[in-house]
Design an enzyme around this catalytic site. Structure first.
Site, PDB file in Angstrom:
ATOM      1  N   ARG A   1       0.832  -1.210   0.000  1.00 43.96           N
ATOM      2  CA  ARG A   1       0.000   0.000   0.000  1.00 43.96           C
ATOM      3  C   ARG A   1       0.865   1.259   0.000  1.00 43.96           C
ATOM      4  O   ARG A   1       0.534   2.247  -0.658  1.00 43.96           O
ATOM      5  CB  ARG A   1      -0.945   0.008   1.206  1.00 43.96           C
ATOM      6  CG  ARG A   1      -2.071  -1.012   1.103  1.00 43.96           C
ATOM      7  CD  ARG A   1      -3.065  -0.847   2.233  1.00 43.96           C
ATOM      8  NE  ARG A   1      -3.785   0.407   2.145  1.00 43.96           N
ATOM      9  CZ  ARG A   1      -4.339   1.033   3.183  1.00 43.96           C
ATOM     10  NH1 ARG A   1      -4.209   0.522   4.406  1.00 43.96           N
ATOM     11  NH2 ARG A   1      -4.986   2.171   3.027  1.00 43.96           N
TER      12      ARG A   1
ATOM     13  N   CYS B   1      -0.451   6.272   9.215  1.00 39.77           N
ATOM     14  CA  CYS B   1      -0.834   4.963   8.667  1.00 39.77           C
ATOM     15  C   CYS B   1      -2.009   5.204   7.725  1.00 39.77           C
ATOM     16  O   CYS B   1      -1.963   6.139   6.923  1.00 39.77           O
ATOM     17  CB  CYS B   1      -1.192   3.996   9.797  1.00 39.77           C
ATOM     18  SG  CYS B   1      -2.438   4.646  10.942  1.00 39.77           S
TER      19      CYS B   1
END
Length: 281
Positions: free
Chosen positions: A179, A237
């Site tokens: 990601r 995050c």
């Protein structure tokens, strides 16, 4: 001053009879927001209270926030009081994901000066040891005392934007490597990472058994990653949850870490999407 970080299952077992203990079950699943409460009711550590990450440890998501913005200070103060938490409480938080969810509660509470720990290995480690489990729902003993809540370790979107010129801190992304590199993005409208960020997936803090690696091992790994970085680190995050696990791991290793960009990639991706839409007009 070193922050409290982790307790073992054996340590928690001895703490269960303490009057000042508040034990929080923070199991949470992004793909099923009701599952955490359901699995809590099906079995939890004796005396544990369920705390809802999505509704109690986060505010309401808007078009301009990340998925899990911090609740308003008064709202968190009310939540803490409803759970019976005061300045003398000893809080232990657990989940079933190696502390990835529990670390959010830890980060929010420890900056209020609360003595709070994450259970190393979480509910799975407790079960593996064959320790007692109870079913149903425990009722908290609310307190009238209100902790004065603030978020001194919060980094905002505006802080991140300003940092491109000021260059005061280094961003560190806790998401999985794919990601971070813009692959397999299934949660946010734009893939990639914030320019200039480096990557340390929070899962790298755990060993094969799902326990936090030893402080010595973490100190070696984090030291190698950050050895050439002299600026403070700001952790992020996807939505300001697992970034807290990196902060927890750093402190468990005896290294300083506090600041989290809570909006994280879910907020930054919305910003990028708006910019792309504006340029396409």
């Amino acid at each position: 001053m070193a922050l409290p970080t982790m307790v073992s299952t054996a340590q928690l077992h001895t703490l269960l009879e303490q009057d000042d203990l508040v034990l929080l079950d923070s199991r949470f699943y992004l793909n099923d927001l009701e599952k955490g409460r359901k699995v809590y009711q099906q079995g939890h550590i004796p005396g544990a209270l369920f705390v809802d990450l999505h509704h109690q440890l986060a505010g309401t998501e808007t078009a301009f926030t990340g998925r899990h913005p911090l609740p308003e200070p008064d709202a968190l103060a009310q939540t803490l009081a409803s759970l019976g938490i005061n300045n003398n409480s000893q809080v232990v938080v657990y989940d079933d994901m190696g502390g990835a969810m529990a670390a959010r509660a830890w980060w929010m509470l420890v900056q209020q000066g609360i003595e709070v720990y994450v259970l190393n290995g979480g509910f799975g480690a407790w079960q593996k040891q064959g320790l007692p489990i109870e079913m149903g729902v425990n009722q908290p003993a609310p307190t009238e005392f209100r902790i004065k809540v603030s978020y001194p370790w919060l980094v905002t979107e505006e802080d991140v934007v300003a940092n491109f010129e000021a260059d005061r801190f280094q961003l560190l992304d806790a998401r999985a490597e794919d990601r971070f590199n813009g692959m397999n993005e299934t949660m946010d409208p734009v893939a990639g990472h914030i320019p200039g960020a480096i990557n340390r997936p929070f899962m790298n803090n755990l060993n094969a058994e799902g326990l936090m690696k030893s402080p010595e091992r973490l100190q070696t790994e984090w030291g190698a990653l950050l050895q050439h970085i002299e600026k403070p680190i700001v952790y992020y995050c996807g939505s300001g949850v697992t970034a807290c696990h990196n902060v927890l791991a750093m402190n468990y290793a005896g290294l300083e870490a506090k600041h989290v960009y809570v909006g994280s990639w879910s907020q930054w991706a919305k910003r990028m999407q708006r910019m792309m839409q504006e340029h396409s007009i």
